[in-house]
Design an enzyme around this catalytic site. Structure first.
Site, PDB file in Angstrom:
ATOM      1  N   HIS A 187      -2.251 -33.862  -1.455  1.00  0.00           N
ATOM      2  CA  HIS A 187      -1.870 -33.346  -0.140  1.00  0.00           C
ATOM      3  C   HIS A 187      -0.394 -32.931  -0.236  1.00  0.00           C
ATOM      4  CE1 HIS A 187      -0.675 -33.692   4.115  1.00  0.00           C
ATOM      5  NE2 HIS A 187      -1.953 -33.647   4.429  1.00  0.00           N
ATOM      6  N   ASP A 211      -0.965 -42.509  -2.924  1.00  0.00           N
ATOM      7  CA  ASP A 211      -1.123 -42.033  -1.555  1.00  0.00           C
ATOM      8  C   ASP A 211      -2.464 -42.555  -1.046  1.00  0.00           C
ATOM      9  OD1 ASP A 211      -1.841 -40.635   0.715  1.00  0.00           O
ATOM     10  OD2 ASP A 211      -1.402 -38.647  -0.094  1.00  0.00           O
ATOM     11  N   GLN A 248      -6.070 -41.757   2.919  1.00  0.00           N
ATOM     12  CA  GLN A 248      -7.502 -41.641   3.217  1.00  0.00           C
ATOM     13  C   GLN A 248      -8.312 -42.813   2.667  1.00  0.00           C
ATOM     14  OE1 GLN A 248      -8.529 -39.558   5.306  1.00  0.00           O
ATOM     15  NE2 GLN A 248      -6.913 -38.018   5.331  1.00  0.00           N
ATOM     16  N   LYS A 296      -4.277 -42.991  10.999  1.00  0.00           N
ATOM     17  CA  LYS A 296      -5.562 -42.665  10.370  1.00  0.00           C
ATOM     18  C   LYS A 296      -6.440 -43.908  10.222  1.00  0.00           C
ATOM     19  CE  LYS A 296      -3.569 -38.900   7.655  1.00  0.00           C
ATOM     20  NZ  LYS A 296      -4.138 -37.630   8.145  1.00  0.00           N
ATOM     21  N   CYS A 345      -4.044 -28.775   3.758  1.00  0.00           N
ATOM     22  CA  CYS A 345      -2.749 -29.117   3.134  1.00  0.00           C
ATOM     23  C   CYS A 345      -2.856 -29.337   1.632  1.00  0.00           C
ATOM     24  CB  CYS A 345      -2.113 -30.354   3.775  1.00  0.00           C
ATOM     25  SG  CYS A 345      -1.711 -30.159   5.495  1.00  0.00           S
TER      26      CYS A 345
HETATM   27  N1  PMP Z   1      -1.876 -37.777   2.249  1.00  0.00           N
HETATM   28  C1  PMP Z   1      -3.147 -37.563   2.553  1.00  0.00           C
HETATM   29  C2  PMP Z   1      -4.204 -37.714   1.489  1.00  0.00           C
HETATM   30  C3  PMP Z   1      -3.498 -37.208   3.851  1.00  0.00           C
HETATM   31  O1  PMP Z   1      -4.762 -36.989   4.175  1.00  0.00           O
HETATM   32  C4  PMP Z   1      -2.471 -37.095   4.833  1.00  0.00           C
HETATM   33  C5  PMP Z   1      -2.784 -36.700   6.263  1.00  0.00           C
HETATM   34  N2  PMP Z   1      -3.551 -35.567   6.422  1.00  0.00           N
HETATM   35  C6  PMP Z   1      -1.164 -37.334   4.456  1.00  0.00           C
HETATM   36  C7  PMP Z   1      -0.899 -37.680   3.148  1.00  0.00           C
HETATM   37  C8  PMP Z   1      -0.036 -37.236   5.426  1.00  0.00           C
HETATM   38  O2  PMP Z   1      -0.123 -38.244   6.384  1.00  0.00           O
HETATM   39  P1  PMP Z   1       0.836 -38.237   7.670  1.00  0.00           P
HETATM   40  O3  PMP Z   1       0.710 -36.871   8.277  1.00  0.00           O
HETATM   41  O4  PMP Z   1       0.276 -39.294   8.547  1.00  0.00           O
HETATM   42  O5  PMP Z   1       2.217 -38.528   7.205  1.00  0.00           O
END
Ligand code: PMP
Length: 419
Positions: A124, A201, A204, A227, A367
């Site tokens: 991401h 990270d 998810q 999340k 993203c």
């Molecule tokens: N990493 C992953 C795998 C994600 O899915 C997301 C959120 N879409 C993020 C990072 C970023 O998280 P946040 O917007 O809550 O900082």
């Protein structure tokens, strides 16, 4: 008794009884953010109704009570992810903030000119751009490990990226696009055999599987509260005690120092204080602790079983529709995400069609534009599940997909992509 999902939990989520244009909410974008159970909302209201105060500043009971709630939230997070010490838990704004924190402090210390940072091809932007910028600033090189068959990073491919110049590695635990799970423990083993720390990270992963940072052997582990049924604006950076200890503060200011005079040396607090400048988001930490308590209260057996059943049900249902293709291999080790494409129809048009049927999904590159490029796709449509989703909702999607037609995006901007 394991909870019967989703029936046992739907009433816990107030938003699920709201109506939107007269229809109930069919919400399948939980990878973007989850809804909040009443237990979380109540914990926040209770905090402000009974405890509200600032921490570490006042010599009075209310301040101590607020500090106590904050400490207890930290301890709840520690327990939830199997960390050894509460001071390894740093509260921050979310995954993005956590990765930026590691890159901007620890990363800056260990990565220099001519060094390399290893990431994977499924990251991401939040676990890619902080490393990319760090490399640009340090004169280092970003090495991207390709995503293999079935949408995972193999230990062999990961291992091949390691040479003597690698100083850090950063990997997704679960792909936010494909819902596939990387073998993090094996990847950590590869990194450690090369003397390299690994940043994971877990945005998810934490909502869908029990995470134990010691079992995974992660040096840093990041996730977001919002999340995992908690509030927005709060997240967690787990960092191994010895690594945090040698690391300079992130932002500096109130709450980070042991002692300071106008011109004398600054003595910073140990972790986590040195990484939490300013008034903390106590409300967020309290809400996140309540969310983790709620999720664990359902029991991982029930949550995992429900996840597996829904993902496999969705894969089977989509498989029966002409022109619909599931991307990756989400059924192998389900993590609540199923991505698909409809041949000849732009993902945005599919999303719009589902919206017209009252279903919330996300379409686009999520993203992770490079991953979509590697897959040769303009984007996908992503269904992502939470404990309150049902097979009926998947049926609604499958029914609607039988009538999806090319729309304005397909006709007018057939190759346009969005983030
Ligand atoms: N990493 C992953 C795998 C994600 O899915 C997301 C959120 N879409 C993020 C990072 C970023 O998280 P946040 O917007 O809550 O900082």
């Amino acid at each position: 008794h394991p909870a019967r999902l989703p029936e046992a939990v739907r009433a816990d989520f107030p938003i699920l009884s709201a109506r939107f244009d007269g229809n109930p909410l069919v919400y399948l974008d939980n990878a973007a953010t989850t809804h909040k159970p009443r237990a979380v909302l109540d914990a926040i209201v209770d905090y402000y109704s009974t405890v509200n105060g600032n921490v570490g500043r006042g010599h009075y009971a209310l301040s101590r009570a607020a500090a106590d709630r904050y400490d207890r939230a930290r301890e709840a997070v520690r327990r939830a992810i199997g960390a050894a010490h509460a001071d390894e838990i740093v509260f921050c704004r979310g995954t993005t903030d956590a990765v930026n924190l590691v890159a901007g402090t620890f990363g800056r210390r260990v990565v220099g000119r001519g060094d390399q940072v290893v990431v994977t091809g499924m990251e991401h932007n939040s676990n890619l751009l902080p490393w990319r910028r760090l490399c640009e600033e340090a004169g280092a090189e970003l090495v991207v490990v390709p995503v293999g068959a079935h949408g995972r990073v193999s230990r062999e491919d990961f291992s091949a990226a390691f040479g003597p110049r690698v100083r850090l590695a950063a990997v997704a635990h679960v792909s936010n696009v494909l819902g596939t799970v990387n073998p993090v423990r094996a990847l950590a083993g590869v990194a450690h055999r090369n003397g390299v720390p690994i940043v994971v990270d877990g945005a998810q992963a934490v909502p869908h599987r029990p995470v134990d940072v010691r079992e995974l052997d992660a040096d840093f582990y990041c996730f977001s509260g919002h999340k995992v049924y908690g509030p927005m604006g709060v997240g967690v950076l787990y960092g191994r005690r010895d690594l945090l200890a040698d690391t300079a503060p992130y932002q500096v200011g109130g709450g980070t120092v042991k002692g300071v005079t106008r011109t004398g040396p600054v003595r910073y607090l140990p972790a986590p204080g040195r990484f939490e400048a300013g008034t903390p988001n106590i409300e967020g930490a309290v809400g996140l602790a309540a969310a983790l308590r709620y999720l664990h209260g359902l029991g991982w057996d029930a949550v995992r079983r429900h996840d597996r059943a829904l993902v496999r049900y969705a894969v089977a249902a989509l498989g029966e529709i002409d022109r619909v293709r599931v991307v990756g291999d989400p059924g192998a080790d389900p993590s609540g995400i199923v991505s698909f494409v409809v041949d000849g129809v732009h993902p945005y048009d599919v999303g719009g069609h589902l919206d017209a049927h009252g279903v919330a999904v996300r379409g686009g590159v999520h993203c992770a534009a490079d991953l979509l490029d590697d897959l040769g796709l303009l984007g996908t449509v992503r269904m992502s599940f939470a404990v309150y989703n049902s097979e009926d909702e998947v049926d609604l999607v499958a029914g609607a997909l039988r009538t999806v037609r090319p729309g304005t995006w397909t006709r007018e901007r057939p190759t346009a992509r969005f983030l």
